[in-house]
Scaffold this active site. Structure first.
Site, PDB file in Angstrom:
ATOM      1  N   CYS A  97       0.833  -1.201   0.000  1.00 17.16           N
ATOM      2  CA  CYS A  97       0.000   0.000   0.000  1.00 17.16           C
ATOM      3  C   CYS A  97       0.869   1.253   0.000  1.00 17.16           C
ATOM      4  O   CYS A  97       1.790   1.376   0.818  1.00 17.16           O
ATOM      5  CB  CYS A  97      -0.893  -0.037   1.241  1.00 17.16           C
ATOM      6  SG  CYS A  97      -1.689   1.521   1.645  1.00 17.16           S
ATOM      7  N   GLU A  98       0.580   2.166  -0.899  1.00 20.57           N
ATOM      8  CA  GLU A  98       1.392   3.380  -0.986  1.00 20.57           C
ATOM      9  C   GLU A  98       1.117   4.352   0.155  1.00 20.57           C
ATOM     10  O   GLU A  98       1.872   5.301   0.359  1.00 20.57           O
ATOM     11  CB  GLU A  98       1.165   4.086  -2.326  1.00 20.57           C
ATOM     12  CG  GLU A  98      -0.202   4.679  -2.518  1.00 20.57           C
ATOM     13  CD  GLU A  98      -0.341   5.354  -3.873  1.00 20.57           C
ATOM     14  OE1 GLU A  98      -1.036   6.380  -3.927  1.00 20.57           O
ATOM     15  OE2 GLU A  98       0.234   4.873  -4.866  1.00 20.57           O
ATOM     16  N   HIS A  99       0.059   4.125   0.912  1.00 27.51           N
ATOM     17  CA  HIS A  99      -0.276   5.030   2.020  1.00 27.51           C
ATOM     18  C   HIS A  99       0.416   4.645   3.318  1.00 27.51           C
ATOM     19  O   HIS A  99       0.790   5.512   4.108  1.00 27.51           O
ATOM     20  CB  HIS A  99      -1.792   5.050   2.241  1.00 27.51           C
ATOM     21  CG  HIS A  99      -2.548   5.536   1.056  1.00 27.51           C
ATOM     22  ND1 HIS A  99      -3.767   5.012   0.673  1.00 27.51           N
ATOM     23  CD2 HIS A  99      -2.264   6.498   0.144  1.00 27.51           C
ATOM     24  CE1 HIS A  99      -4.198   5.627  -0.406  1.00 27.51           C
ATOM     25  NE2 HIS A  99      -3.298   6.528  -0.762  1.00 27.51           N
ATOM     26  N   HIS A 100       0.591   3.324   3.559  1.00 27.97           N
ATOM     27  CA  HIS A 100       1.195   2.877   4.807  1.00 27.97           C
ATOM     28  C   HIS A 100       2.381   1.938   4.594  1.00 27.97           C
ATOM     29  O   HIS A 100       3.018   1.526   5.566  1.00 27.97           O
ATOM     30  CB  HIS A 100       0.144   2.175   5.676  1.00 27.97           C
ATOM     31  CG  HIS A 100      -1.023   3.046   6.023  1.00 27.97           C
ATOM     32  ND1 HIS A 100      -2.205   3.033   5.300  1.00 27.97           N
ATOM     33  CD2 HIS A 100      -1.197   3.975   6.994  1.00 27.97           C
ATOM     34  CE1 HIS A 100      -3.053   3.907   5.817  1.00 27.97           C
ATOM     35  NE2 HIS A 100      -2.471   4.482   6.844  1.00 27.97           N
ATOM     36  N   GLN A 138      -4.885  -0.402  -5.015  1.00 29.92           N
ATOM     37  CA  GLN A 138      -5.419  -1.513  -5.806  1.00 29.92           C
ATOM     38  C   GLN A 138      -6.143  -1.014  -7.041  1.00 29.92           C
ATOM     39  O   GLN A 138      -6.078  -1.637  -8.111  1.00 29.92           O
ATOM     40  CB  GLN A 138      -6.355  -2.359  -4.942  1.00 29.92           C
ATOM     41  CG  GLN A 138      -6.833  -3.632  -5.626  1.00 29.92           C
ATOM     42  CD  GLN A 138      -7.602  -4.540  -4.692  1.00 29.92           C
ATOM     43  OE1 GLN A 138      -7.280  -4.648  -3.516  1.00 29.92           O
ATOM     44  NE2 GLN A 138      -8.629  -5.194  -5.202  1.00 29.92           N
ATOM     45  N   HIS A 166      -5.898  -5.917   2.550  1.00 27.57           N
ATOM     46  CA  HIS A 166      -4.932  -4.859   2.804  1.00 27.57           C
ATOM     47  C   HIS A 166      -4.584  -4.835   4.293  1.00 27.57           C
ATOM     48  O   HIS A 166      -5.472  -4.621   5.127  1.00 27.57           O
ATOM     49  CB  HIS A 166      -5.502  -3.502   2.397  1.00 27.57           C
ATOM     50  CG  HIS A 166      -5.784  -3.384   0.935  1.00 27.57           C
ATOM     51  ND1 HIS A 166      -5.257  -2.362   0.161  1.00 27.57           N
ATOM     52  CD2 HIS A 166      -6.529  -4.138   0.088  1.00 27.57           C
ATOM     53  CE1 HIS A 166      -5.679  -2.499  -1.095  1.00 27.57           C
ATOM     54  NE2 HIS A 166      -6.447  -3.571  -1.156  1.00 27.57           N
ATOM     55  N   CYS A 168      -3.144  -2.619   5.869  1.00 30.16           N
ATOM     56  CA  CYS A 168      -3.392  -1.305   6.456  1.00 30.16           C
ATOM     57  C   CYS A 168      -4.804  -1.241   7.044  1.00 30.16           C
ATOM     58  O   CYS A 168      -5.111  -0.363   7.848  1.00 30.16           O
ATOM     59  CB  CYS A 168      -3.195  -0.195   5.427  1.00 30.16           C
ATOM     60  SG  CYS A 168      -4.261  -0.312   3.973  1.00 30.16           S
TER      61      CYS A 168
END
Length: 210
Positions: A97-100, A138, A166, A168
């Site tokens: 995940c690019e956020h976490h 995704q 995910h 996250c």
């Protein structure tokens, strides 16, 4: 305008390459995170952790060093009149995940309807692998896979479905471990013909009674 955008993209890529940190800088960053977490990066159990993490990141994100379009560069026109769906089902998928920067784990299903050419099936799986081995959402990954197949093979249609969990969401934040995210992208006949879309979903389920 398009030329200007292309030039900006090229500049951004060059700057990213030129400013990519060294291995020692990456390992120092891991040491900083260990210290920030509250532990001692110099204790016996952690002394080699920074180098291990950097080596792991080389595997996790190796997709940045590959061009998925080149993977699909070699096609075959001798298909003996075959003109139906080509499908790969249950392709294991591991991304981040690019956020976490935590894992996305699941599987992908892809299909295309060839017109004049086909490609080696392992190449399709490799395209998924390349995009998965990058920081992702995704939704973006699903669209990227479909667009790459459309561009390279110019088929009558492409269908992509990804179902994944995910971490996250399953191991932090709301902590709902049984939730799976499903994304789809359809082009051509799979988008325009409901019967083709239904065939795709039946094949995903393993139902061959169409």
């Amino acid at each position: 305008m398009d030329a200007m955008v292309d030039k900006m993209d090229a500049t951004d890529m060059t700057e990213t390459t030129e400013t990519r940190p060294s291995r020692s800088e990456a390992e120092a960053a891991v040491r900083t995170l260990i210290s920030w977490a509250g532990d001692n990066p110099d204790r016996e159990g952690l002394i080699d952790t920074p180098s291990r993490v950097v080596r792991a990141y080389e595997e996790f994100f190796e997709g940045y060093d590959e061009d998925p379009s080149e993977v699909l560069g070699r096609t075959f026109e001798e298909v003996e009149g075959y003109n139906d769906i080509v499908m790969l089902r249950d392709i294991s998928l591991e991304s981040h995940c690019e956020h976490h920067m935590v894992p996305i784990l699941g599987k992908a299903h892809i299909a295309y309807m060839p017109i004049n050419s086909v490609v080696g099936i392992s190449k399709l799986a490799r395209v998924i692998e390349i995009y998965a081995k990058r920081l992702q959402t995704q939704e973006t990954m699903t669209a990227q896979i479909a667009e790459t197949i459309v561009s390279a093979l110019k088929p009558a249609g492409v269908a992509v479905m990804i179902e994944a969990k995910h971490q996250c969401m399953t191991t932090r934040g709301i902590k709902k471990p049984d939730v799976a995210t499903i994304t789809t992208q359809f082009t051509g006949v799979f988008k325009d013909d409901p019967r083709m879309e239904e065939r795709f979903f039946r094949l995903v389920r393993g139902d061959r009674s169409y």
